[in-house]
Design a protein around this motif. Structure first.
Motif, PDB file in Angstrom:
ATOM      1  N   ASP A 150     -39.017 -60.267  30.763  1.00 42.80           N
ATOM      2  CA  ASP A 150     -38.953 -60.862  29.414  1.00 42.80           C
ATOM      3  C   ASP A 150     -40.351 -61.295  28.959  1.00 42.80           C
ATOM      4  N   ARG A 151     -41.095 -61.897  29.889  1.00 43.11           N
ATOM      5  CA  ARG A 151     -42.438 -62.389  29.539  1.00 43.11           C
ATOM      6  C   ARG A 151     -43.327 -61.208  29.146  1.00 43.11           C
ATOM      7  N   LEU A 152     -43.275 -60.138  29.963  1.00 40.94           N
ATOM      8  CA  LEU A 152     -44.131 -58.980  29.672  1.00 40.94           C
ATOM      9  C   LEU A 152     -43.751 -58.358  28.331  1.00 40.94           C
TER      10      LEU A 152
ATOM     11  N   HIS B 214     -48.750 -67.039  26.165  1.00 39.63           N
ATOM     12  CA  HIS B 214     -47.471 -66.771  26.808  1.00 39.63           C
ATOM     13  C   HIS B 214     -47.800 -66.474  28.267  1.00 39.63           C
ATOM     14  N   ASN B 215     -47.559 -67.425  29.143  1.00 45.01           N
ATOM     15  CA  ASN B 215     -47.994 -67.268  30.530  1.00 45.01           C
ATOM     16  C   ASN B 215     -46.966 -66.522  31.375  1.00 45.01           C
ATOM     17  N   ILE B 216     -47.484 -65.734  32.333  1.00 46.56           N
ATOM     18  CA  ILE B 216     -46.555 -65.108  33.293  1.00 46.56           C
ATOM     19  C   ILE B 216     -46.338 -66.055  34.475  1.00 46.56           C
ATOM     20  N   ASP B 217     -47.159 -67.073  34.559  1.00 47.96           N
ATOM     21  CA  ASP B 217     -47.016 -68.199  35.480  1.00 47.96           C
ATOM     22  C   ASP B 217     -47.248 -67.904  36.955  1.00 47.96           C
ATOM     23  N   THR B 218     -46.674 -66.792  37.465  1.00 49.50           N
ATOM     24  CA  THR B 218     -46.834 -66.511  38.897  1.00 49.50           C
ATOM     25  C   THR B 218     -46.590 -65.013  39.120  1.00 49.50           C
TER      26      THR B 218
ATOM     27  N   LEU C  53     -50.997 -77.067  38.924  1.00 46.27           N
ATOM     28  CA  LEU C  53     -49.761 -77.794  38.641  1.00 46.27           C
ATOM     29  C   LEU C  53     -50.006 -79.294  38.491  1.00 46.27           C
ATOM     30  N   ILE C  54     -49.500 -79.838  37.392  1.00 47.80           N
ATOM     31  CA  ILE C  54     -49.433 -81.292  37.245  1.00 47.80           C
ATOM     32  C   ILE C  54     -48.018 -81.652  37.693  1.00 47.80           C
ATOM     33  N   PRO C  55     -47.866 -82.311  38.845  1.00 42.77           N
ATOM     34  CA  PRO C  55     -46.507 -82.569  39.326  1.00 42.77           C
ATOM     35  C   PRO C  55     -45.801 -83.575  38.410  1.00 42.77           C
TER      36      PRO C  55
ATOM     37  N   MET D 138     -50.826 -70.239  19.092  1.00 40.08           N
ATOM     38  CA  MET D 138     -49.506 -70.864  19.228  1.00 40.08           C
ATOM     39  C   MET D 138     -48.850 -70.419  20.519  1.00 40.08           C
ATOM     40  N   THR D 139     -47.958 -71.270  21.004  1.00 41.03           N
ATOM     41  CA  THR D 139     -47.142 -70.913  22.162  1.00 41.03           C
ATOM     42  C   THR D 139     -45.744 -71.457  21.874  1.00 41.03           C
ATOM     43  N   LEU D 140     -44.849 -70.523  21.551  1.00 40.90           N
ATOM     44  CA  LEU D 140     -43.535 -70.904  21.016  1.00 40.90           C
ATOM     45  C   LEU D 140     -42.391 -70.302  21.836  1.00 40.90           C
TER      46      LEU D 140
ATOM     47  N   GLY E 246     -39.317 -74.888  36.489  1.00 38.02           N
ATOM     48  CA  GLY E 246     -39.301 -75.960  37.493  1.00 38.02           C
ATOM     49  C   GLY E 246     -40.503 -76.881  37.451  1.00 38.02           C
ATOM     50  N   TYR E 247     -41.554 -76.487  36.728  1.00 38.29           N
ATOM     51  CA  TYR E 247     -42.781 -77.289  36.658  1.00 38.29           C
ATOM     52  C   TYR E 247     -42.833 -78.195  35.435  1.00 38.29           C
ATOM     53  N   CYS E 248     -41.893 -78.034  34.500  1.00 38.33           N
ATOM     54  CA  CYS E 248     -42.133 -78.543  33.144  1.00 38.33           C
ATOM     55  C   CYS E 248     -41.465 -79.887  32.854  1.00 38.33           C
TER      56      CYS E 248
ATOM     57  N   GLY F 180     -48.108 -75.971  20.513  1.00 33.21           N
ATOM     58  CA  GLY F 180     -47.077 -75.577  21.468  1.00 33.21           C
ATOM     59  C   GLY F 180     -45.721 -76.166  21.120  1.00 33.21           C
ATOM     60  N   ALA F 181     -44.678 -75.375  21.300  1.00 30.64           N
ATOM     61  CA  ALA F 181     -43.322 -75.864  21.037  1.00 30.64           C
ATOM     62  C   ALA F 181     -42.435 -75.633  22.260  1.00 30.64           C
ATOM     63  N   ALA F 182     -41.599 -76.608  22.569  1.00 28.74           N
ATOM     64  CA  ALA F 182     -40.690 -76.514  23.716  1.00 28.74           C
ATOM     65  C   ALA F 182     -39.440 -75.727  23.311  1.00 28.74           C
ATOM     66  N   TRP F 183     -39.644 -74.448  23.104  1.00 30.03           N
ATOM     67  CA  TRP F 183     -38.544 -73.551  22.723  1.00 30.03           C
ATOM     68  C   TRP F 183     -38.425 -72.409  23.709  1.00 30.03           C
ATOM     69  N   ARG F 184     -37.202 -71.912  23.871  1.00 31.78           N
ATOM     70  CA  ARG F 184     -37.026 -70.641  24.578  1.00 31.78           C
ATOM     71  C   ARG F 184     -37.630 -69.531  23.709  1.00 31.78           C
TER      72      ARG F 184
ATOM     73  N   LEU G  44     -52.671 -83.108  26.998  1.00 29.29           N
ATOM     74  CA  LEU G  44     -52.424 -81.660  26.890  1.00 29.29           C
ATOM     75  C   LEU G  44     -51.237 -81.509  25.941  1.00 29.29           C
ATOM     76  N   LEU G  45     -50.064 -81.135  26.462  1.00 29.41           N
ATOM     77  CA  LEU G  45     -48.870 -81.169  25.611  1.00 29.41           C
ATOM     78  C   LEU G  45     -48.169 -82.505  25.793  1.00 29.41           C
ATOM     79  N   THR G  46     -47.850 -82.825  27.062  1.00 33.29           N
ATOM     80  CA  THR G  46     -47.227 -84.132  27.348  1.00 33.29           C
ATOM     81  C   THR G  46     -48.002 -84.870  28.433  1.00 33.29           C
TER      82      THR G  46
HETATM   83  N1  SAM Z   1     -42.303 -73.096  25.673  1.00 36.13           N
HETATM   84  C1  SAM Z   1     -43.404 -72.222  25.645  1.00 36.13           C
HETATM   85  C2  SAM Z   1     -43.483 -71.357  26.847  1.00 36.13           C
HETATM   86  O1  SAM Z   1     -43.010 -71.715  27.903  1.00 36.13           O
HETATM   87  O2  SAM Z   1     -44.080 -70.283  26.739  1.00 36.13           O
HETATM   88  C3  SAM Z   1     -44.721 -72.918  25.439  1.00 36.13           C
HETATM   89  C4  SAM Z   1     -45.069 -74.224  26.113  1.00 36.13           C
HETATM   90  S1  SAM Z   1     -45.273 -74.193  27.875  1.00 36.13           S
HETATM   91  C5  SAM Z   1     -45.366 -75.900  28.232  1.00 36.13           C
HETATM   92  C6  SAM Z   1     -46.883 -73.510  28.144  1.00 36.13           C
HETATM   93  C7  SAM Z   1     -47.381 -73.343  29.548  1.00 36.13           C
HETATM   94  O3  SAM Z   1     -47.841 -74.580  30.058  1.00 36.13           O
HETATM   95  C8  SAM Z   1     -46.408 -72.870  30.601  1.00 36.13           C
HETATM   96  O4  SAM Z   1     -46.231 -71.487  30.564  1.00 36.13           O
HETATM   97  C9  SAM Z   1     -47.093 -73.290  31.884  1.00 36.13           C
HETATM   98  O5  SAM Z   1     -47.919 -72.261  32.369  1.00 36.13           O
HETATM   99  C10 SAM Z   1     -47.936 -74.489  31.464  1.00 36.13           C
HETATM  100  N2  SAM Z   1     -47.413 -75.730  32.061  1.00 36.13           N
HETATM  101  C11 SAM Z   1     -46.298 -76.387  31.679  1.00 36.13           C
HETATM  102  N3  SAM Z   1     -46.103 -77.482  32.441  1.00 36.13           N
HETATM  103  C12 SAM Z   1     -47.100 -77.521  33.325  1.00 36.13           C
HETATM  104  C13 SAM Z   1     -47.434 -78.405  34.398  1.00 36.13           C
HETATM  105  N4  SAM Z   1     -46.681 -79.451  34.709  1.00 36.13           N
HETATM  106  N5  SAM Z   1     -48.553 -78.150  35.120  1.00 36.13           N
HETATM  107  C14 SAM Z   1     -49.319 -77.090  34.815  1.00 36.13           C
HETATM  108  N6  SAM Z   1     -49.051 -76.212  33.838  1.00 36.13           N
HETATM  109  C15 SAM Z   1     -47.956 -76.417  33.095  1.00 36.13           C
END
Ligand code: SAM
Ligand code: DTB
Ligand code: SF4
Length: 334
Positions: free
Chosen positions: A187-189, A167-171, A239-241, A144-146, A73-75, A114-118, A305-307
């Motif tokens: 899955d993340r763990l 590989h983030n657990i995010d929350t 979070l970058i909204p 890498m983060t794939l 939801g953040y991406c 970083g790659a935008a892949w599942r 950053l990435l985008t």
């Molecule tokens: N697709 C891969 C994945 O999800 O593991 C790698 C790329 S993903 C963009 C890497 C991390 O960037 C995410 O797990 C998240 O923690 C962080 N991220 C993505 N969008 C973000 C945002 N809008 N604000 C802050 N962190 C963000």
């Protein structure tokens, strides 16, 4: 005060066969200490483990942008939300290595791709392996983060010389389903365990400001600290909204709460690099200074950053000058 805190969260010996297990209750007591006590404790632990004025600098590159099948939801890169981002194919190896060379010449010691892949497709593995080898040959650390990895994919990336996998657990586990439904916290763990088993260093953290509670934030750090071996690198993103994403209008994090989380990460994971990651464009110099004092010792450098935007080099070198910080040399700690 010192002794009390030491009793709540004894300094764990990392890589010990019988590490201390941190509890959510213990972590909450630390988090809620008077701010000065919390920061003093974090800075004391920081100094015992790191040069307090050195900050590791990594540079990010999106090697495959947008069109992702996951519904995070953040991406900006999820195909599930109208974020307006244009999807692109996997970059060519030579271009990636050329970008890494520029980053190295600009002072970065680690290159994160970083790659935008599942998860990576088998047909993509040869190209990403060539990228790892090409970037390593420049004398940089590689990350890498794939997305999710199988044990076989993890082993082949490790064999290619990949140093870190992000590989983030995010929350928290509790809140995870509110943010992502196309995969689970488990899955993340599992991927983190595959990466560790393959012998790579782990980079795992999360995001603050997605509507989670303070308890969720603390639970996330406790999960990371209680991994059999805690991550070597812990990115804390604000979070970058992203307009069009599910979290476009999420409430912003209180800066003092953010600093408290950095301090808690430092105290629970004394030997890990704590990375002040996404969101620095919205942080004042004073807030970043407090984060460094609380134990953050790694950042992403470069305009993007990435985008999304990141402070550029001019701004960061001015900040480093103001604070007397210096780049961490490769191999100086850990
Ligand atoms: N697709 C891969 C994945 O999800 O593991 C790698 C790329 S993903 C963009 C890497 C991390 O960037 C995410 O797990 C998240 O923690 C962080 N991220 C993505 N969008 C973000 C945002 N809008 N604000 C802050 N962190 C963000
Ligand atoms: C991490 O925790 N933060 C970085 C890195 N790992 C891959 C990514 C931040 C992405 C911010 C949003 C964007 O640039 O699209
Ligand atoms: Fe895809 Fe990663 Fe973005 Fe989730 S965070 S949508 S997996 S690129």
């Amino acid at each position: 005060m010192q002794d009390d805190v030491a009793n709540i969260a004894p300094l764990r010996r990392q890589n010990d066969a019988t590490p201390e297990i941190h509890t959510a209750d213990g972590a909450k007591i630390i988090y809620n200490l008077p701010f000065n006590d919390l920061l003093f404790q974090a800075q004391t632990i920081h100094r015992a483990n790191f040069d307090p004025n050195a900050v590791q600098m990594s540079r990010l590159l999106s090697i495959k942008t947008g069109g992702c099948a996951e519904d995070c939801g953040y991406c900006s890169q999820s195909a599930h939300y109208p974020t307006g981002l244009k999807a692109s194919k996997l970059m060519e190896v030579e271009r990636v290595v050329a970008e890494a060379r520029k980053a190295r010449d600009g002072g970065a010691t680690r290159y994160c791709m970083g790659a935008a892949w599942r998860s990576p497709k088998d047909r993509d593995m040869d190209a990403v392996i060539a990228m790892v080898k090409g970037v390593k040959a420049l004398g940089m650390e590689t990350c890498m983060t794939l997305g999710m990895l199988t044990p076989v994919q993890s082993a082949s990336l490790a064999a290619a010389g990949l140093d870190y996998y992000n590989h983030n657990i995010d929350t928290s586990e509790r809140f995870y389903g509110e943010i992502i439904t196309t995969r689970t916290f488990a899955d993340r763990l599992e991927t983190l365990s595959n990466v560790r088993e393959a012998g790579m260093k782990v980079c795992a953290g999360g995001i603050l400001g997605m509507g989670e509670t303070v308890e969720d934030r603390i639970a996330m750090l406790v999960t990371l600290a209680n991994l059999p071996t805690p991550p070597e690198s812990v990115p804390i993103n604000m979070l970058i909204p992203i307009p069009g994403s599910k979290l476009a209008n999420a409430e912003t994090v209180d800066p003092i709460d953010f600093v408290r989380m950095i301090a808690l990460a430092r105290i629970l994971m004394p030997k890990s690099h704590v990375r002040l990651s996404a969101g620095r464009t919205e942080m004042s110099d004073e807030m970043q200074a407090l984060c460094f004092f609380a134990g953050a010792n790694s950042i992403f450098i470069g305009q993007t950053l990435l985008t999304a935007d990141n402070p550029g080099e001019d701004q960061d070198s001015a900040l480093f000058r103001r604070l007397g910080l210096k780049p961490m040399e490769l191999g100086s700690v850990q």
